[in-house]
Design a protein around this motif. Structure first.
Motif, PDB file in Angstrom:
ATOM      1  N   GLN A 242      16.751  30.100 -24.887  1.00 40.61           N
ATOM      2  CA  GLN A 242      15.981  28.977 -24.357  1.00 40.61           C
ATOM      3  C   GLN A 242      16.877  27.924 -23.723  1.00 40.61           C
ATOM      4  OE1 GLN A 242      14.104  27.923 -27.961  1.00 40.61           O
ATOM      5  NE2 GLN A 242      12.452  29.403 -27.759  1.00 40.61           N
ATOM      6  N   LYS A 243      18.027  27.713 -24.336  1.00 42.57           N
ATOM      7  CA  LYS A 243      18.866  26.584 -23.985  1.00 42.57           C
ATOM      8  C   LYS A 243      19.795  26.891 -22.813  1.00 42.57           C
ATOM      9  CE  LYS A 243      21.850  23.887 -26.840  1.00 42.57           C
ATOM     10  NZ  LYS A 243      22.251  23.749 -28.249  1.00 42.57           N
ATOM     11  N   LYS A 245      20.971  28.875 -19.514  1.00 40.72           N
ATOM     12  CA  LYS A 245      20.747  29.807 -18.427  1.00 40.72           C
ATOM     13  C   LYS A 245      21.950  30.730 -18.408  1.00 40.72           C
ATOM     14  CE  LYS A 245      20.401  27.156 -14.989  1.00 40.72           C
ATOM     15  NZ  LYS A 245      20.329  26.447 -13.748  1.00 40.72           N
ATOM     16  N   VAL A 248      23.827  34.874 -12.921  1.00 42.68           N
ATOM     17  CA  VAL A 248      23.061  36.046 -12.503  1.00 42.68           C
ATOM     18  C   VAL A 248      23.934  37.010 -11.694  1.00 42.68           C
ATOM     19  CG1 VAL A 248      21.054  36.841 -11.209  1.00 42.68           C
ATOM     20  CG2 VAL A 248      20.962  34.664 -12.446  1.00 42.68           C
ATOM     21  N   ARG A 285      19.276  38.968 -15.609  1.00 34.27           N
ATOM     22  CA  ARG A 285      18.046  38.311 -16.031  1.00 34.27           C
ATOM     23  C   ARG A 285      18.085  36.800 -15.886  1.00 34.27           C
ATOM     24  NH1 ARG A 285      18.081  39.516 -22.128  1.00 34.27           N
ATOM     25  NH2 ARG A 285      20.168  38.788 -21.645  1.00 34.27           N
ATOM     26  N   GLY A 286      19.292  36.245 -15.729  1.00 34.91           N
ATOM     27  CA  GLY A 286      19.394  34.796 -15.722  1.00 34.91           C
ATOM     28  C   GLY A 286      19.477  34.225 -17.123  1.00 34.91           C
ATOM     29  N   VAL A 287      19.717  35.091 -18.057  1.00 36.47           N
ATOM     30  CA  VAL A 287      19.866  34.664 -19.445  1.00 36.47           C
ATOM     31  C   VAL A 287      21.264  35.050 -19.885  1.00 36.47           C
ATOM     32  CG1 VAL A 287      19.112  35.117 -21.799  1.00 36.47           C
ATOM     33  CG2 VAL A 287      17.431  34.951 -19.965  1.00 36.47           C
ATOM     34  N   GLN A 288      21.897  34.177 -20.657  1.00 40.30           N
ATOM     35  CA  GLN A 288      23.252  34.494 -21.070  1.00 40.30           C
ATOM     36  C   GLN A 288      23.260  35.693 -22.017  1.00 40.30           C
ATOM     37  OE1 GLN A 288      25.038  33.355 -24.239  1.00 40.30           O
ATOM     38  NE2 GLN A 288      27.111  33.732 -23.513  1.00 40.30           N
ATOM     39  N   ILE A 415      27.762  27.072 -16.595  1.00 43.59           N
ATOM     40  CA  ILE A 415      26.804  27.968 -17.230  1.00 43.59           C
ATOM     41  C   ILE A 415      27.635  28.919 -18.073  1.00 43.59           C
ATOM     42  CG2 ILE A 415      25.107  29.784 -16.860  1.00 43.59           C
ATOM     43  CD1 ILE A 415      24.454  28.536 -14.201  1.00 43.59           C
TER      44      ILE A 415
END
Ligand code: ADP
Ligand code: MG
Length: 697
Positions: A242-243, A245, A248, A285-288, A415
């Motif tokens: 959630q926290k 990003k 990518v 996915r754009g998620v770490q 990021i």
């Protein structure tokens, strides 16, 4: 009420409270409540006298009295009661309370006797046993048939806090406040997993009604322990998603493709392909991403790491790979360079021994993005090392790096970069779920085709000549040999002597100018170590005598024999890792385990396991069973060691169940706001206040 200091409990007082604090860390009612028995004695079972030995714990026998007398004077005065069953006889002895016992124990009467047998003058006796008149008409129902046994110490026993004494305290504690014990799990979870309520479970763990209630109580409390570790891990994971990003990597670009189709010297295994696909999906996915990459020694993790780094480069990012030792970093650097050449990607290495005068240049080329891949040791973590755009961090042989070190790497980009953690050898499933439960896991469960399984044999020291003969044959074929000696902190001086003696003997048996030997151990300077390693890697020496510094990662494909001296002193995973140093080339490889003739049971199991199997996953499970999680690296910060009841070697299914349960809860209710889940937040609130969960329940 459960927070009440222990001195206020009936039967404690200040003196005993002091000992309880010092010896067992029991400060409050609550602390005592979770001082669980470590085993139970089944009071429904009777031992036969012929089966009694001095090694047994307290046991129960059903006997008849046939003789009694008081002997000795003053200090040695004692009552000896001889009792028998249909298999033999023993003596019961009392030094105190003689009068009372004498009056109540009559010849011809049958008793249930309970106590610890000891051997005295070659005879079995029990001193100060508990007695109960045997009455076949009274059923034992309702009585305490499973007697709890608590950890105690000599000091505690001086204050009558032996297992019986502690049992009494718990009885009065539970009587006073069993109703204060709060439920920690939602009702629907209890129902779904058929779990006892917390009060009932705590009651039955201390005073089980019967075997069935005990089993249920254990199940419930183990579930609790495992559930809350998973709750914490998976909540962290959720928060992270959630926290943060993630950067990518949305395309597979030129470098990746060109490497794959033109430069890769072998076909990837299916497992490698699958893992690369998982990483590819993760990173777009754009998620770490935080992924654990598990694979056996030699399964080809490095090339997977490299291709992931190429993926980062193709998307305009830098990547780094961090190894636990200088030698390993150097080797990664060399092997990556060999794979991708000089012009394909800008590669650099940074370790503790990088020259001061070269550093500013490296730093600035990192900061302006010129360097694509940085290889190094934990020197990479230093503040002064800054990247322009760090997209991927690969951590090799992770368990030597702490969680905090991982976190420092995160901060090297606005990021946080994706993190790929690679373990040196497989770790057991349950341990992986607990240590790395907040990571996604990829497994390379296949070795490259054409590998010949390493042949392992176990020889005793007396068979040393065979070993030398075998070495000569292999060296004559052009192969190289490792000989590894243990070097263990506690016995360092002695170990170094052994090593020296070993080196002397080897130089004698394999003399110059026909044979050349490299010697590597921890007492050498980093420079000497590296140069000795290099002589071996370059084939200038045929024999490498070393302590375990070579344990991790070193790759010399021409080395086909691994000899491990004093193999009985190594742990299983260490043996497996050492063995993994050979079997890297096309030739048949061998591992010879040398040991003394006297072996403990565990040592035997370890050596037999090594001879029997090459499967690192299987070996890791056996290792866990033998050693328990406490002795396995990396468990210190994980909560595994706070487990009081659950056993990661035995409670695999329960762990899966608990984890699955947590996963489902978060799927339905990620913020734990549903009324029925609110109870779970108590756990995090307590954590915030720095209260450890077992202390509040
Ligand atoms: P580990 O997983 O123990 O780190 P490495 O990555 O060092 O293993 O790989 C061991 C050896 O196997 C290396 O020499 C590597 O080049 C080679 N290798 C890796 N993948 C393959 C493959 N698919 N086919 C053949 N050889 C491979
Ligand atoms: Mg490796």
């Amino acid at each position: 009420m459960l927070k009440t200091p222990i001195e206020y409990l009936k039967g404690v007082g200040t003196q005993r409270a002091d000992v309880l604090k010092k010896e067992l860390g029991i400060y409050t009612y609550q602390n005592l409540l979770v001082h669980y028995p470590f085993r139970y004695i089944d009071r429904t079972k009777y031992y036969k006298i012929k089966d009694l030995t001095g090694d047994l714990p307290a046991v129960q026998v059903l006997v008849r009295v046939f003789h009694k007398e008081i002997i000795g004077e003053k200090h040695t005065k004692r009552l000896v009661v001889k009792v028998k069953d249909d298999t033999g006889s023993i003596e019961l002895v009392w030094f105190q309370g003689i009068k009372w016992i004498d009056k109540n124990v009559n010849i011809g009467a049958a008793f249930i006797v309970f106590g610890k047998p000891t051997v005295f003058n070659n005879r079995i006796s029990i001193s100060h046993p508990e007695l109960e008149l045997y009455n076949p008409k009274i059923k034992k129902e309702g009585n305490l048939t499973l007697q709890p046994v608590y950890n105690s110490t000599e000091k505690l026993k001086m204050f009558s806090l032996d297992t019986k004494g502690i049992q009494k305290l718990l009885a009065s504690l539970l009587e006073a406040c069993v109703h204060e014990i709060e439920e920690s799990l939602p009702q629907y979870i209890l129902v779904k997993h058929s779990l006892l309520g917390k009060q009932e479970a705590v009651l039955n763990i201390h005073f089980p009604k019967d075997v069935k209630s005990l089993t249920l109580a254990q199940r419930r409390l183990k579930f609790d322990e495992l559930f809350f570790i998973q709750l914490k891990l998976l909540k962290n994971k959720l928060l992270r998603v959630q926290k943060f990003k993630g950067v990518v990597f949305d395309k597979v670009g030129e470098k990746f493709n060109r490497f794959y189709s033109e430069m890769l010297p072998f076909e990837l295994t299916n497992a490698q392909k699958r893992v690369l696909k998982e990483i590819r999906i993760d990173t777009q996915r754009g998620v770490q991403t935080n992924r654990l990459l598990q694979g056996d020694v030699g399964s080809g993790k490095t090339v997977v790491a490299l291709m992931s780094m190429l993926l980062a480069i193709d998307n305009g990012y830098q990547a780094c790979i961090m190894a636990p030792t200088e030698i390993l970093a150097q080797q990664h650097y060399t092997s990556i360079k060999n794979l991708v050449g000089n012009n394909f990607a800008n590669l650099e290495i940074l370790t503790g021994s990088t020259r001061k005068k070269n550093r500013p240049d490296i730093h600035s080329r990192l900061e302006n993005g010129e360097i694509n891949i940085l290889v190094g040791t934990h020197a990479l973590i230093e503040e002064s090392v800054k990247f322009l755009k760090l997209g991927l961090v690969v951590i090799d042989e992770q368990h030597r790096f702490g969680v905090e070190q991982r976190a420092k790497l995160w901060k090297k980009n606005s990021i946080p970069p994706h993190v790929l953690v690679m373990t040196a050898t497989p770790i057991p499933r349950t341990l992986a779920m607990t240590l790395y439960g907040d990571l996604d896991v990829s497994v390379i469960d296949e070795l490259p085709a054409g590998r010949k399984p390493i042949k392992t044999i176990h020889l005793y020291d007396s068979q040393r000549l065979r070993m030398y003969g075998f070495m000569r044959e292999e060296i004559a074929k052009g192969r190289q040999v490792y000989i590894v000696y243990p070097l263990i902190k506690e016995s360092e001086k002695l170990d170094l002597l052994h090593l020296e003696a070993g080196i002397e003997e080897i130089s004698h048996v394999f003399p110059l100018p026909n044979y050349f030997i490299s010697i590597v151990h921890g007492k050498l300077s980093a420079k000497d170590k590296t140069s000795e390693m290099e002589r071996f890697i370059n084939g200038k020496t045929q024999i490498m005598v070393a302590t375990t510094v070579i344990e991790v990662g070193v790759n010399v494909p021409n080395a086909s024999v691994m000899i491990i001296e004093n193999a009985e002193r190594f742990g299983l995973s260490q043996l497996h890792q050492l063995r993994g140093r050979v079997g890297r080339g096309a030739e048949q490889s061998f591992c010879i385990l040398m040991s003394g003739s006297k072996l403990s049971k565990d040592a035997k199991t370890r050596l037999e396991t090594m001879v029997r199997t090459n499967d690192g996953f299987e070996i890791s499970e056996i290792d866990l069973q033998l050693r328990g999680p406490g002795n396995i690296e990396g468990t210190q910060q994980s909560g595994v060691l706070d487990l009081k009841l659950a056993d990661l070697a035995l409670d695999q299914n329960l762990l899966m169940e608990a984890r699955q349960s947590v996963i489902e809860i978060f799927e339905q209710d990620p913020y734990l706001t549903n009324t029925e889940n609110k109870i779970l937040n108590h756990y995090f609130e307590a954590k915030k206040q720095g209260i450890s969960w077992d202390k509040i329940s």
